[in-house]
Design an enzyme around this catalytic site. Sequence first.
Site, PDB file in Angstrom:
ATOM      1  N   ASN A 163      31.709  32.611  20.478  1.00 59.04           N
ATOM      2  CA  ASN A 163      32.938  31.835  20.362  1.00 59.04           C
ATOM      3  C   ASN A 163      33.494  31.547  21.755  1.00 59.04           C
ATOM      4  O   ASN A 163      33.614  32.456  22.582  1.00 59.04           O
ATOM      5  CB  ASN A 163      33.937  32.652  19.539  1.00 59.04           C
ATOM      6  N   HIS A 311      40.660  26.760  64.335  1.00 57.07           N
ATOM      7  CA  HIS A 311      39.832  26.812  65.539  1.00 57.07           C
ATOM      8  C   HIS A 311      38.656  27.766  65.396  1.00 57.07           C
ATOM      9  O   HIS A 311      38.839  28.943  65.075  1.00 57.07           O
ATOM     10  CB  HIS A 311      40.649  27.295  66.757  1.00 57.07           C
TER      11      HIS A 311
END
Length: 396
Positions: A163, A311
């Site tokens: 299910n 950076h």
Amino acid sequence: MQAVLLAAGEGTRMRPLTVSTPKPMLPVADRPLVAHTADAVVDAGIDELVLVVGYEAEDVRAYFGSEYRGVPVEYAVQDEQLGTAHAVDCAREHLEGPFAVLNGDDLYDAPSVAALLDAGRDGPAICTYHADNPENYGVVQVADGAVTDIVEKPTDPATNLVNVGAYVFPAAARDWLDVPKSERGEHEITDVLARVIDEHRVEPVTVDRWLGCGRPWELLEANEWKLGELDRRIEGEVHESADLRGDVVVETGASVDAGVVVEGPALVREGADLGPNAYVRGATLLGADTHVGNGTEIKNSVVMAGSAVPHLSYVGDSVVGTDVNFGAGTKVANLRHDAADVKLTVKGDRVSTGRRKFGVVAGPGAKTGINTSLNPGVCLSAGARTEPGESVTRDR
């Protein structure tokens, strides 16, 4: 037919990403997780959406409003999360006639949702999926083309058909929602389904693709799926020396600077700023107003709105929350030296992600000092900090 989408949960297994955002509103490609299911039912011709909200409900309301893609939207409030049947019961006053119910934190392939609703116009129906480990789910039994039983997490599953939390219920089920609590203390929708099975012929509809999205690595997998469906579209500002390869989307208001290489599938959202000389590869989402700077590489990751990796950094196979800042030189390790699957802490337990490569989860507002190293499977809580040059091997 109405479609009830369950979007009230707090999403504790997705922490720290959900400390201020409901799990169904976490980003999957170009929209929130729950919007993929909403779009699928709208495309299938649903007449009304009923969203069950609770935790951080205003986020859901702000996104969907009173009408979504021409379909009316109603809201039901579940103040306390007491199970799926309880959630649907909270929407009872809005329900008229047969109604669909789908989990707002699962992904279903759209054709299967359409097939469910088509089947549901003739009677009750349930979506099922062939799972490799059915013992972890509700296992569905079928005979003569109809569902005959559903057993929750059996030790010896009779089938591998499970299910997946998508149903069409008959109108009568509106009065069957007040079920007793289960052994785990919740009112379960499967108890409602059991009565429907007893009194109606329930058609199983097998989905081709489904993903329960409850933990951070599953959010990454959800983005891998949906980013892979995008078609190339370049609307933002792209420098002539940038190299965009494959299915890359650069939205209006985003910018890609000189020397940047992006290998799709990748989505650069409005206001994002990429480069110069950055490298993005794999299935990567760069959220609105993110910044990826000089010499930074982002690989197969989700970087949410307002975050920055400015950076000389590397981020791989990671989920980075909103408003995170990685200091210069921050490096994420995404592979264990023993090549075992990476583990992550979920509600206090170390759990295997099932992934050989997985980096880190960074909660909203986390910041790293310059030259920080982050080990595979590390989780930075919301607002966490690291020191310059620190090697982080445990959750912070």
